[in-house]
Design a protein around this motif. Structure first.
Motif, PDB file in Angstrom:
ATOM      1  N   LYS A 182       0.779  -1.130  -0.120  1.00 18.22           N
ATOM      2  CA  LYS A 182      -0.020  -0.115   0.034  1.00 18.22           C
ATOM      3  C   LYS A 182       0.931   1.399   0.143  1.00 18.22           C
ATOM      4  O   LYS A 182       1.842   1.367   0.887  1.00 18.22           O
ATOM      5  CB  LYS A 182      -1.010  -0.060   1.157  1.00 18.22           C
ATOM      6  N   LYS A 183       0.563   2.144  -0.853  1.00 19.66           N
ATOM      7  CA  LYS A 183       1.418   3.505  -1.206  1.00 19.66           C
ATOM      8  C   LYS A 183       1.330   4.088   0.102  1.00 19.66           C
ATOM      9  O   LYS A 183       2.625   4.736   0.441  1.00 19.66           O
ATOM     10  CB  LYS A 183       0.914   4.322  -2.017  1.00 19.66           C
ATOM     11  N   SER A 184       0.591   4.377   0.921  1.00 19.45           N
ATOM     12  CA  SER A 184       0.641   5.085   2.132  1.00 19.45           C
ATOM     13  C   SER A 184      -0.224   4.309   3.187  1.00 19.45           C
ATOM     14  O   SER A 184      -1.227   3.960   3.047  1.00 19.45           O
ATOM     15  CB  SER A 184       0.021   6.513   1.911  1.00 19.45           C
ATOM     16  N   ALA A 185       0.387   4.409   4.554  1.00 20.20           N
ATOM     17  CA  ALA A 185      -0.393   3.760   5.550  1.00 20.20           C
ATOM     18  C   ALA A 185      -0.020   4.325   6.877  1.00 20.20           C
ATOM     19  O   ALA A 185       0.943   4.051   7.529  1.00 20.20           O
ATOM     20  CB  ALA A 185      -0.038   2.292   5.781  1.00 20.20           C
ATOM     21  N   ALA A 186      -0.829   5.653   7.114  1.00 16.00           N
ATOM     22  CA  ALA A 186      -0.628   6.275   8.239  1.00 16.00           C
ATOM     23  C   ALA A 186      -0.866   5.515   9.576  1.00 16.00           C
ATOM     24  O   ALA A 186      -1.786   4.728   9.589  1.00 16.00           O
ATOM     25  CB  ALA A 186      -1.570   7.612   8.229  1.00 16.00           C
ATOM     26  N   GLY A 187       0.025   6.004  10.482  1.00 11.04           N
ATOM     27  CA  GLY A 187      -0.280   5.289  11.969  1.00 11.04           C
ATOM     28  C   GLY A 187       0.631   4.258  12.183  1.00 11.04           C
ATOM     29  O   GLY A 187       0.350   3.537  13.381  1.00 11.04           O
ATOM     30  N   ALA A 188       1.370   3.765  11.338  1.00  5.04           N
ATOM     31  CA  ALA A 188       2.135   2.540  11.551  1.00  5.04           C
ATOM     32  C   ALA A 188       3.805   2.936  11.525  1.00  5.04           C
ATOM     33  O   ALA A 188       4.634   2.099  11.350  1.00  5.04           O
ATOM     34  CB  ALA A 188       1.976   1.450  10.882  1.00  5.04           C
ATOM     35  N   GLY A 189       3.931   4.219  11.682  1.00  4.40           N
ATOM     36  CA  GLY A 189       5.609   4.670  11.593  1.00  4.40           C
ATOM     37  C   GLY A 189       6.010   4.383  10.293  1.00  4.40           C
ATOM     38  O   GLY A 189       5.448   4.441   8.993  1.00  4.40           O
ATOM     39  N   ALA A 190       7.150   3.905   9.916  1.00  4.09           N
ATOM     40  CA  ALA A 190       7.879   3.453   8.699  1.00  4.09           C
ATOM     41  C   ALA A 190       7.536   1.846   8.382  1.00  4.09           C
ATOM     42  O   ALA A 190       8.052   1.507   7.232  1.00  4.09           O
ATOM     43  CB  ALA A 190       9.495   3.423   8.980  1.00  4.09           C
ATOM     44  N   ALA A 191       6.554   1.273   9.058  1.00  2.00           N
ATOM     45  CA  ALA A 191       6.283  -0.001   8.800  1.00  2.00           C
ATOM     46  C   ALA A 191       5.288  -0.011   7.488  1.00  2.00           C
ATOM     47  O   ALA A 191       4.485   0.993   7.216  1.00  2.00           O
ATOM     48  CB  ALA A 191       5.322  -0.875   9.928  1.00  2.00           C
ATOM     49  N   LYS A 192       5.583  -0.811   6.524  1.00  2.00           N
ATOM     50  CA  LYS A 192       4.912  -0.724   5.319  1.00  2.00           C
ATOM     51  C   LYS A 192       3.730  -2.031   5.159  1.00  2.00           C
ATOM     52  O   LYS A 192       4.147  -3.162   5.422  1.00  2.00           O
ATOM     53  CB  LYS A 192       6.107  -1.138   4.092  1.00  2.00           C
ATOM     54  N   LEU A 193       2.651  -1.621   4.936  1.00  2.00           N
ATOM     55  CA  LEU A 193       1.511  -2.494   4.605  1.00  2.00           C
ATOM     56  C   LEU A 193       1.629  -3.474   3.396  1.00  2.00           C
ATOM     57  O   LEU A 193       1.779  -2.872   2.201  1.00  2.00           O
ATOM     58  CB  LEU A 193       0.260  -1.902   4.733  1.00  2.00           C
ATOM     59  N   ARG A 194       1.929  -4.617   3.710  1.00  2.00           N
ATOM     60  CA  ARG A 194       1.977  -5.542   2.585  1.00  2.00           C
ATOM     61  C   ARG A 194       0.949  -6.830   2.402  1.00  2.00           C
ATOM     62  O   ARG A 194       0.496  -7.246   3.448  1.00  2.00           O
ATOM     63  CB  ARG A 194       3.250  -6.368   2.426  1.00  2.00           C
ATOM     64  N   LEU A 195       0.516  -6.895   1.262  1.00  2.00           N
ATOM     65  CA  LEU A 195      -0.822  -7.712   1.052  1.00  2.00           C
ATOM     66  C   LEU A 195      -0.481  -8.942   0.084  1.00  2.00           C
ATOM     67  O   LEU A 195       0.072  -8.681  -1.082  1.00  2.00           O
ATOM     68  CB  LEU A 195      -1.983  -6.844   0.186  1.00  2.00           C
ATOM     69  N   THR A 196      -0.315 -10.180   0.643  1.00  2.00           N
ATOM     70  CA  THR A 196       0.301 -11.215  -0.050  1.00  2.00           C
ATOM     71  C   THR A 196      -1.218 -12.227  -0.332  1.00  2.00           C
ATOM     72  O   THR A 196      -1.855 -12.389   0.296  1.00  2.00           O
ATOM     73  CB  THR A 196       0.837 -12.174   0.777  1.00  2.00           C
ATOM     74  N   VAL A 197      -1.161 -12.418  -1.732  1.00  2.00           N
ATOM     75  CA  VAL A 197      -2.211 -13.261  -2.188  1.00  2.00           C
ATOM     76  C   VAL A 197      -1.813 -14.461  -3.070  1.00  2.00           C
ATOM     77  O   VAL A 197      -0.715 -14.261  -3.829  1.00  2.00           O
ATOM     78  CB  VAL A 197      -2.966 -12.221  -3.129  1.00  2.00           C
ATOM     79  N   ARG A 198      -2.495 -15.473  -2.756  1.00  2.00           N
ATOM     80  CA  ARG A 198      -1.963 -16.732  -3.834  1.00  2.00           C
ATOM     81  C   ARG A 198      -3.602 -17.326  -4.311  1.00  2.00           C
ATOM     82  O   ARG A 198      -4.450 -17.132  -3.498  1.00  2.00           O
ATOM     83  CB  ARG A 198      -1.282 -17.735  -3.073  1.00  2.00           C
ATOM     84  N   GLY A 199      -3.599 -17.857  -5.324  1.00  2.00           N
ATOM     85  CA  GLY A 199      -4.996 -18.227  -5.965  1.00  2.00           C
ATOM     86  C   GLY A 199      -4.816 -19.368  -6.850  1.00  2.00           C
ATOM     87  O   GLY A 199      -3.724 -19.976  -7.049  1.00  2.00           O
ATOM     88  N   GLU A 200      -6.083 -20.246  -7.062  1.00  2.00           N
ATOM     89  CA  GLU A 200      -5.963 -21.277  -7.857  1.00  2.00           C
ATOM     90  C   GLU A 200      -7.066 -20.783  -9.104  1.00  2.00           C
ATOM     91  O   GLU A 200      -8.080 -20.400  -8.512  1.00  2.00           O
ATOM     92  CB  GLU A 200      -6.261 -22.462  -7.124  1.00  2.00           C
ATOM     93  N   LYS A 201      -6.907 -21.493 -10.024  1.00  2.00           N
ATOM     94  CA  LYS A 201      -7.999 -21.514 -11.073  1.00  2.00           C
ATOM     95  C   LYS A 201      -8.722 -22.729 -11.127  1.00  2.00           C
ATOM     96  O   LYS A 201      -8.352 -23.973 -11.350  1.00  2.00           O
ATOM     97  CB  LYS A 201      -7.350 -21.306 -12.614  1.00  2.00           C
ATOM     98  N   LEU A 202     -10.017 -22.803 -11.066  1.00  2.00           N
ATOM     99  CA  LEU A 202     -10.950 -23.692 -11.074  1.00  2.00           C
ATOM    100  C   LEU A 202     -11.353 -24.276 -12.371  1.00  2.00           C
ATOM    101  O   LEU A 202     -11.116 -23.785 -13.400  1.00  2.00           O
ATOM    102  CB  LEU A 202     -12.028 -23.566 -10.059  1.00  2.00           C
TER     103      LEU A 202
END
Length: 544
Positions: A182-202
């Motif tokens: 996420k480009k900006s995530a106020a309230g967590a200092g210098a920590a960066k919000l990262r979103l990990t996603v994995r998927g499968e095709k049915l």
């Protein structure tokens, strides 16, 4: 009492105890309860069984398959929590992210019919699913490349993370996982919000998200610092405490034999067996904590069970160390002409135990205040901070009300090994009370440096001071007094952790443990008075 007299200045100790208790309550207890008391929107932690039911329902909906078994443990992002605490960001983080990205969750493991495992993370208060990860066999083909990125972005948008606010942090054509930041995530200092996603095709062409793990990544400099501190703590604990404690164990065996005419090998049997029984209960009780410590692993239950077995074997060795320390320490002191551990049946023994208990309470309450002051000083002058440890979490205990038994285990073992025997041995060697107290106290303090408090030497400094006070009380008033003081000191903190969990059973158990030394001392005094009326008898077997 002959020869050990217990005549403290009760007014002076009472004043110190009152001041210590007030400081402890105002600084540590009141702030911890004020927010929940005044915040009408605060929610209690839900029961594990409810978390397991919610996780099972989610799995069945998300993966179209009912779990065979579901088990929840308390999990925590210790690295992030410590970073927030160190930088005074905890309150701001909770205000901005706690509802969707809590630092503490229920990690629920769902065993699936096909042999795979699904880890589901739930908010501990509202029960919402905040993340999940499937390990093992997939039901469809793994999604990769652009297909995965497009499906992941569409999914994240549905979760409130618009594409415009995300940048690809790690994306490779041949991998089955994408990570966005996420480009900006106020309230967590210098920590960066990262979103990990994995998927499968049915087979029908649709995508299923098999893993969604949002988490704040702390700055690498902080992560490196914590890793170095943990390495230092392990070094200090292994060489400074475990090795030297083992040396004390061997010396205890030797000196118990050398000074056997001054003591008895019957003394200490009962108290050592009590320690063994209570500590084994603690070992078994902490299995879920060990399981949580392993994180996401398919063989976590096996590893946790093996760790419990090893812990039980180590506990047997510890019980032997306690026993020989009691025998050897008693013999050393009696050879030096001092009775630091009065015998059951001695004139005035029951009254000594009774008075020792009350002096133990006063000492413990004074030390609770002293410890609070030490932490405040170290926090401001040394930059100390603490974080979470799921292996010690009361939410991971099979039987929470048994947790304060550990306080008595610590009191029995540590006062036997490091005070009764340790100080006795050093006194014999160096003939200086301060040196005799300092050496075993430092060894004892080094055994606590692996606690989640940083810098790792924080607890070394704190417990060296606390340990010297215990040592003074031991030298001045004897083993029974300092045993009660240590037990009350630890029991109070552990009992309050039960009270904070909530629930009538936990609150009642907490109160019982805080008051438990009183009926124990009363029983010893009653037995002693009854023995006087019945005449002298040989009762070394129950001597404590």
């Amino acid at each position: 009492m002959d020869p050990l007299r217990l005549n403290p200045n009760w007014k002076w100790y009472g004043l110190l105890a009152g001041i210590g208790l007030i400081v402890y309550l105002l600084v540590q207890i009141v702030p911890a309860t004020a927010d929940s008391f005044f915040d009408s929107g605060s929610e209690p932690v839900m029961d594990k069984r409810d978390a397991e039911a919610k996780a099972a329902a989610f799995v069945e909906k998300q993966f179209a398959s009912r779990p065979v078994a579901v088990h929840a443990v308390h999990q925590s992002d210790s690295l992030l929590y410590g970073y927030l605490e160190k930088n005074k960001l905890t309150r701001g983080y909770d205000d901005n992210y706690d509802r969707t990205l809590p630092t503490e969750t229920y990690q629920t493991t769902a065993d699936m019919p096909d042999g795979s495992e699904i880890f589901v993370y739930l908010h501990m208060q509202n029960g919402s699913v905040v993340g999940w990860n499937r390990l093992g066999k997939l039901q469809g083909a793994p999604a990769r490349g652009t297909e995965l990125s497009d499906a992941a972005l569409a999914f994240l948008a549905s979760k409130g993370y618009p594409k415009a606010e995300l940048t690809a942090f790690r994306e490779q054509p041949d991998t089955e996982t994408v990570v966005f930041e996420k480009k900006s995530a106020a309230g967590a200092g210098a920590a960066k919000l990262r979103l990990t996603v994995r998927g499968e095709k049915l087979e029908n062409g649709s995508f299923r998200i098999t893993a969604f793990k949002p988490a704040f990544a702390v700055p690498q400099s902080y992560a490196d610092y914590v890793a170095k501190q943990k390495k230092l703590a392990n070094y200090l604990s292994t060489l400074g405490s475990l090795f030297l404690s083992f040396v004390l164990f061997i010396l205890a065996i030797i000196y118990a034999s050398l000074y056997r005419k001054h003591s008895s090998f019957v003394r200490g049997i009962v108290i050592s067996l009590l320690f063994l029984a209570m500590y084994i209960v603690n070992d078994v009780n902490m299995k879920d904590g060990l399981l949580a410590g392993y994180g996401e692993t398919s063989d976590g239950n096996v590893l946790a069970a093996a760790a419990v077995l090893v812990s039980c074997l180590v506990t047997v060795v510890m019980a032997l160390a306690v026993y020989f320390s009691l025998v050897g320490g008693d013999g050393l002191w009696r050879a030096m002409g001092r009775n630091q551990w009065p015998r059951y049946g001695q004139p005035g023994y029951g009254d000594h135990v009774w008075r020792s208990m009350w002096l133990g309470y006063l000492t413990a309450f004074a030390l609770l205040g002293l410890q609070t002051v030490i932490f405040i000083v170290l926090m401001h002058a040394y930059g100390s901070w603490s974080t979470t440890d799921v292996t010690q979490s009361t939410y991971n205990l099979a039987v929470p009300w048994a947790f304060p038994l550990l306080a008595w285990c610590a009191a029995i073992s540590e006062e036997a090994v490091f005070r009764l025997f340790g100080i006795g041995l050093m006194k014999r060697w160096f003939r200086n009370s301060f040196v005799a107290s300092l050496i075993p106290t430092v060894i004892w303090a080094l055994g606590h440096v692996t606690y989640p408090i940083f810098p790792s030497t924080t607890r070394l400094l704190e417990l060296t001071v606390i340990g010297l006070v215990f040592s003074f009380m031991f030298l001045r008033f004897g083993f029974i007094t300092v045993l009660f003081a240590h037990a009350v000191f630890d029991s109070t903190m552990m009992a309050l952790s039960l009270v904070f969990m909530g629930g009538a059973e936990n609150i009642a158990a907490g109160i019982v443990y805080i008051l438990l030394p009183i009926p124990i001392a009363w029983l010893f005094r009653s037995w002693d008075r009854r023995a006087k009326r019945s005449g002298p008898r040989a009762i070394d077997a129950i001597d404590t």
